[in-house]
Design an enzyme around this catalytic site. Sequence first.
Site, PDB file in Angstrom:
ATOM      1  CG  ASP A  44      -0.367  -0.098   2.515  1.00 25.13           C
ATOM      2  OD1 ASP A  44       0.882  -0.180   2.590  1.00 25.13           O
ATOM      3  OD2 ASP A  44      -1.110  -0.094   3.521  1.00 25.13           O
ATOM      4  CB  SER A  45       4.572   1.739  -0.249  1.00 28.05           C
ATOM      5  OG  SER A  45       4.771   0.607  -1.078  1.00 28.05           O
ATOM      6  CG  ASP A  83       0.589  -4.064   2.213  1.00 30.10           C
ATOM      7  OD1 ASP A  83       0.810  -4.925   3.077  1.00 30.10           O
ATOM      8  OD2 ASP A  83       1.395  -3.161   1.913  1.00 30.10           O
ATOM      9  CE  LYS A 112       3.544  -5.859   3.864  1.00 31.82           C
ATOM     10  NZ  LYS A 112       3.090  -4.708   4.672  1.00 31.82           N
ATOM     11  CD  GLU A 114       0.946  -1.437   8.113  1.00 32.52           C
ATOM     12  OE1 GLU A 114       0.663  -0.620   9.013  1.00 32.52           O
ATOM     13  OE2 GLU A 114       1.337  -1.104   6.976  1.00 32.52           O
ATOM     14  CD  GLU A 180       8.448  -0.019   7.086  1.00 34.97           C
ATOM     15  OE1 GLU A 180       7.450  -0.731   6.860  1.00 34.97           O
ATOM     16  OE2 GLU A 180       8.649   1.075   6.532  1.00 34.97           O
TER      17      GLU A 180
HETATM   18  O1  KIV Z   1       3.680  -1.088   1.521  1.00 31.08           O
HETATM   19  C1  KIV Z   1       4.874  -1.416   1.484  1.00 31.08           C
HETATM   20  O2  KIV Z   1       5.603  -1.159   0.518  1.00 31.08           O
HETATM   21  C2  KIV Z   1       5.420  -2.127   2.636  1.00 31.08           C
HETATM   22  C3  KIV Z   1       6.899  -2.340   2.675  1.00 31.08           C
HETATM   23  C4  KIV Z   1       7.559  -1.087   3.090  1.00 31.08           C
HETATM   24  C5  KIV Z   1       7.272  -3.484   3.535  1.00 31.08           C
HETATM   25  O3  KIV Z   1       4.693  -2.489   3.512  1.00 31.08           O
END
Ligand code: KIV
Length: 277
Positions: A44-45, A83, A112, A114, A180
């Site tokens: 989600d970056s 994510d 994934k 958090e 992270e």
């Molecule tokens: O969203 C993302 O790119 C991430 C990485 C920084 C691990 O969660």
Amino acid sequence: MRTTIETISRTAERGERFTMVTAYDYTSARIVDRSNVSAILVGDSLGMVVQGHDSTLPVTLDEMIYHTRAVMRGAEHPLVVADLPFGSYAIEEDAVRAATRLMAEGGCQSVKLEGGTAVAETVRRLVSLGIPVMGHLGFTPQSVHAIGLRVQGRGALQARRLLDDALALQEAGAWAIVLELVPAELAQAITDRLEIPTIGIGAGPGCTGQVQVWHDILGLYDEFVPRHARQYRTFAADAAAALDEYTEHVRTGAFPGPEHASSWDAAAVALALSEPE
Ligand code: KIV
């Protein structure tokens, strides 16, 4: 053949390090496909490096599905993890719905999310439904407004809590955990105490694997380079130079050349366009 969770787990058991990189579209997925990178994270970056937001929070589930589908069309070999976006898994039933959509419509092999102990029961539920889950601890970008953008796990209490979170995720069935912005020594100690792989970003060399953001390591977004990234190329500068060259060539008439368009007999064109008598 596609890399599987089992392949990565076996690699980790043999003590071999592996890499994961983010990708958000078809073209970058094709490039990863040609490399030795084991896994893609549709992170989600993308909210920051693709959409230009100042955090990952505005990214929606529909957007994650859209990008995951594009990546899946390009990635034949790497394992693809996507994510779950902010707010999509705070309530267990929402998590089941969101993860199911991400897997079924996006086509990824794992999701994934958090958080640690607080999301352990959600992880257990997803895993029980056949949805592989990667955890994410330390600096968790979806909580940036609560925890600040800083290294996590400094101090005895925080370090202990991080280990407990990692153990809770493992016990709930997570198959790997991203660490992270965690001090290298702590990331190493957590990795040593876990049976599942850790994947570090700004967490030192002691993790089982490493993950990096596409734009950071390729120098595509070079206005800010995070400390945890190494720029292996400077493609933003190269791209700007290429665009200037293109503009110069158009101005001087060096581009396009005869090879860049099909041709037709000039007399035939004149005849075709002439006014009827
Ligand atoms: O969203 C993302 O790119 C991430 C990485 C920084 C691990 O969660």
